[in-house]
Scaffold this motif. Structure first.
Motif, short mmCIF file in Angstrom:
data_model
loop_
_atom_site.label_atom_id
_atom_site.label_comp_id
_atom_site.label_asym_id
_atom_site.label_seq_id
_atom_site.Cartn_x
_atom_site.Cartn_y
_atom_site.Cartn_z
N ALA A 1 0.93 -1.11 -0.04
CA ALA A 1 0.01 0.14 -0.06
C ALA A 1 0.87 1.18 -0.15
CB ALA A 1 -1.00 -0.05 1.22
N ARG B 1 -10.23 -1.09 -8.58
CA ARG B 1 -9.37 -2.05 -7.99
C ARG B 1 -7.73 -1.43 -8.30
NH1 ARG B 1 -10.53 -8.02 -9.77
NH2 ARG B 1 -9.29 -8.50 -8.03
N GLU C 1 -3.78 -7.42 -5.51
CA GLU C 1 -4.62 -6.43 -5.18
C GLU C 1 -4.14 -5.96 -3.91
OE1 GLU C 1 -9.09 -5.34 -4.91
OE2 GLU C 1 -8.80 -7.31 -5.20
N ASP D 1 -5.04 -2.72 -0.94
CA ASP D 1 -6.20 -1.92 -0.36
C ASP D 1 -5.19 -0.60 0.10
OD1 ASP D 1 -7.91 -0.27 0.83
OD2 ASP D 1 -8.39 -2.02 2.29
#
Length: 159
Positions: free
Chosen positions: A12, A141, A154, A156
């Protein structure tokens, strides 16, 4: 191999840095028959919204008008050669900014343009008779590449 929370935080953080520092995104659009077309565009970002200006008649603008689903990549430039590509991939929905959101999106673009020393953007630059229009992509996404592998995972970003 089990993923650790720190890996996800690192992902992230990497993604946020790349997006914050990036000035160009590569917009992957497709026409009505699915023929792909990648285009680099200078962009401004606010959260999950990526904003740019283009002419309506360009191939990517025409593609987006016909098919709003797009792919996006923003990568660190110059690209490091230390083993891990520093890039953010995204799935998004794109289109010309509607009149109801124009002032807000233009403010995002204007703020970034001024910060980069590129001057102001006012509404008269993105409405007729001007040729340019304001476009945006709303990201659903975000992804990064796993270290040492060409596998997207993926991430977040908390946006």
């Amino acid at each position: 191999m089990e993923r650790r929370d720190t890996d996800e935080q690192d992902d992230a953080g990497l993604a946020r840095r790349v997006l914050d520092d990036g000035r160009y995104l590569v917009l992957a659009s497709a026409d009505g028959d699915g023929n792909p077309w990648p285009t680099p565009v200078w962009f401004a970002r606010d959260g999950r919204e990526l904003v740019w200006v283009s002419r309506r008649g360009t191939r990517h603008s025409t593609n987006v008008a016909r098919r709003s689903a797009v792919g996006i990549v923003v990568f660190e430039t110059p690209a490091p050669v230390d083993g891990r590509p520093r890039a953010v991939y995204a799935e998004a929905t794109a289109g010309e900014v509607p009149d109801t959101d124009r002032d807000r999106c233009l403010a995002i673009f204007d703020r970034c343009s001024r910060a980069e020393g590129l001057g102001p953007w006012t509404v008269d630059r993105v409405v007729a008779p001007a040729e340019l229009r304001l476009y945006r992509a709303v990201v659903s996404r975000f992804f990064v590449l796993e270290p040492d592998r060409d596998v997207r995972r993926e991430v977040d970003l908390g946006l």
